[in-house]
Design an enzyme around this catalytic site. Structure first.
Site, PDB file in Angstrom:
ATOM      1  N   PRO A 253       0.850  -1.197   0.000  1.00 46.71           N
ATOM      2  CA  PRO A 253       0.000   0.000   0.000  1.00 46.71           C
ATOM      3  C   PRO A 253       0.880   1.240   0.000  1.00 46.71           C
ATOM      4  O   PRO A 253       1.769   1.372   0.839  1.00 46.71           O
ATOM      5  CB  PRO A 253      -0.795  -0.131   1.310  1.00 46.71           C
ATOM      6  CG  PRO A 253       0.049  -1.002   2.187  1.00 46.71           C
ATOM      7  CD  PRO A 253       0.815  -1.916   1.284  1.00 46.71           C
ATOM      8  N   MET A 254       0.650   2.152  -0.944  1.00 44.51           N
ATOM      9  CA  MET A 254       1.495   3.338  -1.076  1.00 44.51           C
ATOM     10  C   MET A 254       0.616   4.554  -1.352  1.00 44.51           C
ATOM     11  O   MET A 254      -0.066   4.609  -2.382  1.00 44.51           O
ATOM     12  CB  MET A 254       2.510   3.151  -2.212  1.00 44.51           C
ATOM     13  CG  MET A 254       3.545   2.073  -1.939  1.00 44.51           C
ATOM     14  SD  MET A 254       4.637   1.785  -3.356  1.00 44.51           S
ATOM     15  CE  MET A 254       3.527   0.868  -4.438  1.00 44.51           C
TER      16      MET A 254
ATOM     17  N   GLN B 275      -6.413  -1.510   2.934  1.00 44.83           N
ATOM     18  CA  GLN B 275      -5.676  -1.137   4.136  1.00 44.83           C
ATOM     19  C   GLN B 275      -6.370   0.028   4.834  1.00 44.83           C
ATOM     20  O   GLN B 275      -6.689   1.044   4.208  1.00 44.83           O
ATOM     21  CB  GLN B 275      -4.230  -0.735   3.843  1.00 44.83           C
ATOM     22  CG  GLN B 275      -3.464  -0.525   5.158  1.00 44.83           C
ATOM     23  CD  GLN B 275      -2.047  -0.040   4.996  1.00 44.83           C
ATOM     24  OE1 GLN B 275      -1.819   1.078   4.532  1.00 44.83           O
ATOM     25  NE2 GLN B 275      -1.087  -0.876   5.382  1.00 44.83           N
TER      26      GLN B 275
ATOM     27  N   CYS C  40       2.804   3.444   9.273  1.00 50.75           N
ATOM     28  CA  CYS C  40       3.013   4.779   8.696  1.00 50.75           C
ATOM     29  C   CYS C  40       3.541   5.738   9.748  1.00 50.75           C
ATOM     30  O   CYS C  40       2.962   5.863  10.835  1.00 50.75           O
ATOM     31  CB  CYS C  40       1.712   5.305   8.110  1.00 50.75           C
ATOM     32  SG  CYS C  40       1.902   6.903   7.277  1.00 50.75           S
TER      33      CYS C  40
ATOM     34  N   LYS D 185      -0.003  -4.791   9.202  1.00 49.64           N
ATOM     35  CA  LYS D 185       1.290  -4.400   8.626  1.00 49.64           C
ATOM     36  C   LYS D 185       1.964  -3.455   9.604  1.00 49.64           C
ATOM     37  O   LYS D 185       1.387  -2.425   9.971  1.00 49.64           O
ATOM     38  CB  LYS D 185       1.102  -3.732   7.267  1.00 49.64           C
ATOM     39  CG  LYS D 185       2.414  -3.423   6.552  1.00 49.64           C
ATOM     40  CD  LYS D 185       2.172  -2.905   5.139  1.00 49.64           C
ATOM     41  CE  LYS D 185       3.473  -2.761   4.369  1.00 49.64           C
ATOM     42  NZ  LYS D 185       4.340  -1.684   4.886  1.00 49.64           N
TER      43      LYS D 185
ATOM     44  N   HIS E  93       7.476  -4.489   7.852  1.00 48.92           N
ATOM     45  CA  HIS E  93       8.449  -3.597   7.228  1.00 48.92           C
ATOM     46  C   HIS E  93       9.687  -3.638   8.115  1.00 48.92           C
ATOM     47  O   HIS E  93       9.653  -3.177   9.250  1.00 48.92           O
ATOM     48  CB  HIS E  93       7.891  -2.179   7.130  1.00 48.92           C
ATOM     49  CG  HIS E  93       8.781  -1.231   6.398  1.00 48.92           C
ATOM     50  ND1 HIS E  93       8.307  -0.089   5.789  1.00 48.92           N
ATOM     51  CD2 HIS E  93      10.113  -1.235   6.164  1.00 48.92           C
ATOM     52  CE1 HIS E  93       9.314   0.567   5.223  1.00 48.92           C
ATOM     53  NE2 HIS E  93      10.422  -0.116   5.443  1.00 48.92           N
TER      54      HIS E  93
ATOM     55  N   ASN F 186       8.623  -7.008   4.113  1.00 45.69           N
ATOM     56  CA  ASN F 186       8.512  -5.786   3.311  1.00 45.69           C
ATOM     57  C   ASN F 186       9.685  -4.880   3.653  1.00 45.69           C
ATOM     58  O   ASN F 186      10.199  -4.908   4.761  1.00 45.69           O
ATOM     59  CB  ASN F 186       7.185  -5.089   3.616  1.00 45.69           C
ATOM     60  CG  ASN F 186       7.076  -3.702   2.997  1.00 45.69           C
ATOM     61  OD1 ASN F 186       6.872  -2.723   3.700  1.00 45.69           O
ATOM     62  ND2 ASN F 186       7.218  -3.612   1.684  1.00 45.69           N
ATOM     63  N   GLY F 187      10.120  -4.090   2.675  1.00 41.08           N
ATOM     64  CA  GLY F 187      11.158  -3.100   2.928  1.00 41.08           C
ATOM     65  C   GLY F 187      12.450  -3.396   2.185  1.00 41.08           C
ATOM     66  O   GLY F 187      13.115  -4.392   2.467  1.00 41.08           O
TER      67      GLY F 187
ATOM     68  N   ARG G  23       7.976   0.327  -3.672  1.00 39.89           N
ATOM     69  CA  ARG G  23       8.526   1.338  -4.576  1.00 39.89           C
ATOM     70  C   ARG G  23       9.105   0.744  -5.850  1.00 39.89           C
ATOM     71  O   ARG G  23       8.958   1.313  -6.932  1.00 39.89           O
ATOM     72  CB  ARG G  23       9.592   2.161  -3.837  1.00 39.89           C
ATOM     73  CG  ARG G  23       9.028   3.190  -2.877  1.00 39.89           C
ATOM     74  CD  ARG G  23      10.113   3.812  -2.032  1.00 39.89           C
ATOM     75  NE  ARG G  23      10.662   2.843  -1.071  1.00 39.89           N
ATOM     76  CZ  ARG G  23      11.817   2.973  -0.436  1.00 39.89           C
ATOM     77  NH1 ARG G  23      12.581   4.017  -0.679  1.00 39.89           N
ATOM     78  NH2 ARG G  23      12.223   2.074   0.439  1.00 39.89           N
TER      79      ARG G  23
END
Length: 327
Positions: A12-13, A65, A95, A134, A166, A206-207, A229
């Site tokens: 999710p971005m 999300q 976030c 997440k 993450h 993730n990450g 990304r």
């Protein structure tokens, strides 16, 4: 209920993984689990719900999300997710922006594991689709492995079975959201150890993942990978996802060139233009598709200079494609 295979998912971005982006991505991979941008509970309860929840059926499997910290509000929104046909609902505990911190949303919730557990329990009580979390490996000085393990243990007791980690901590004061995605060191070993200690849980990494080689190597230790990304800036990597992660043959999508994939979007573009969208709302997500290919820079430039103009449609995409199809 759809059985979800989480071996590969897109992250999710905010401002990136919108419904136009996901529609495009689904033409690159049939199997990847796609996540929406984070949507706050307030936006769904008090705002234009259709605007935030609408998607195209081909986007399945798709996860919504949510950002929030009030169990009752999250429960209501989890029900919205199920009613709208989402395959999963995910709680954002990662976030780091000031805006979400002020509303007790995102990474700051890692300091309140029992509240997260209460939120998860309330969400599960109001929907039958999977409720997942997440999160980061920690926040500020609460960044030891033990802190993360205890957080996961508490939330798992509430019934959560899927944790997307993450593998960086979040620094809540002093780093921007962008810096929080790059500055804190990656600690994949924390995530691998988490899977060892909780073998009954689904643990996703993730990450920082940029290549299929490193992602597939990570899958020797955990259950799934999530790429953000890199998938956005270099969407061509999604073309190999079905074959590498889901054992489906490349022709499950069809022997289409990248240019033909763009052309397959034209009916959707026409439809969205008729509903008030501009071409740039859709074309911006395709800018990285031809990276490292001759003509890619001219493709990007043509779309950047023309797609926002009133009246621009598929013909502008076709003009841009001419730059990458020239021999």
């Amino acid at each position: 209920m759809r059985t979800l295979n989480r071996r590969f998912s897109t992250a999710p971005m905010m401002d990136w993984s919108d419904r136009h982006c996901r529609y495009f991505w689904r033409h690159l991979s049939r199997q990847a689990l796609l996540y929406t941008e984070m949507v706050t509970t307030g936006a769904l309860i008090h705002g234009n719900r259709e605007r935030f929840l609408q998607y195209n059926d081909i986007e399945h499997p798709i996860a919504l999300q949510l950002g929030g910290s009030n169990p009752d509000e999250l429960a209501q929104c989890a029900r919205f997710a199920e009613d709208w046909g989402y395959d999963e609902v995910n709680l954002n505990v990662g976030c780091p922006s000031d805006r979400v911190q002020n509303n007790m949303i995102g990474a700051c919730l890692m300091g309140h594991p029992q509240l997260v557990a209460d939120c998860v329990k309330a969400m599960q009580d109001h929907c039958s689709i999977p409720v997942t979390v997440k999160h980061r490996i920690g926040i500020d000085d609460q960044d030891s492995y033990d802190h993360m393990r205890d957080f996961v243990a508490t939330v798992a007791e509430a019934g959560c079975e899927v944790f997307i980690v993450h593998a960086r901590k979040a620094v809540l004061q002093g780093l921007s959201p962008k810096e929080n995605r790059e500055v804190p060191p990656l600690k994949y070993d924390y995530v691998y150890r988490l899977k060892q200690e909780f073998p009954h849980l689904d643990i996703l990494l993730n990450g920082g993942l940029k290549t299929h080689d490193e992602s597939l190597q990570s899958l020797q230790h955990i259950d799934g990978v999530m790429i953000g990304r890199e998938a956005y800036q270099n969407p061509g990597i999604l073309l190999d996802v079905d074959r590498l992660y889901f054992d489906t043959t490349p022709d499950s999508i069809g022997p289409m060139s990248k240019a033909d994939i763009i052309r397959s979007l034209y009916p959707y573009i026409e439809e969205q233009l008729s509903l008030g969208a501009t071409l740039s709302h859709i074309s911006r997500h395709t800018l990285g598709l031809f990276n490292a290919q001759k003509g890619a820079r001219l493709y990007r430039r043509h779309l950047s200079e023309n797609a926002y103009k009133k009246g621009s449609g598929p013909e502008v995409m076709e003009q841009a494609l001419a730059f990458v199809e020239q021999t």
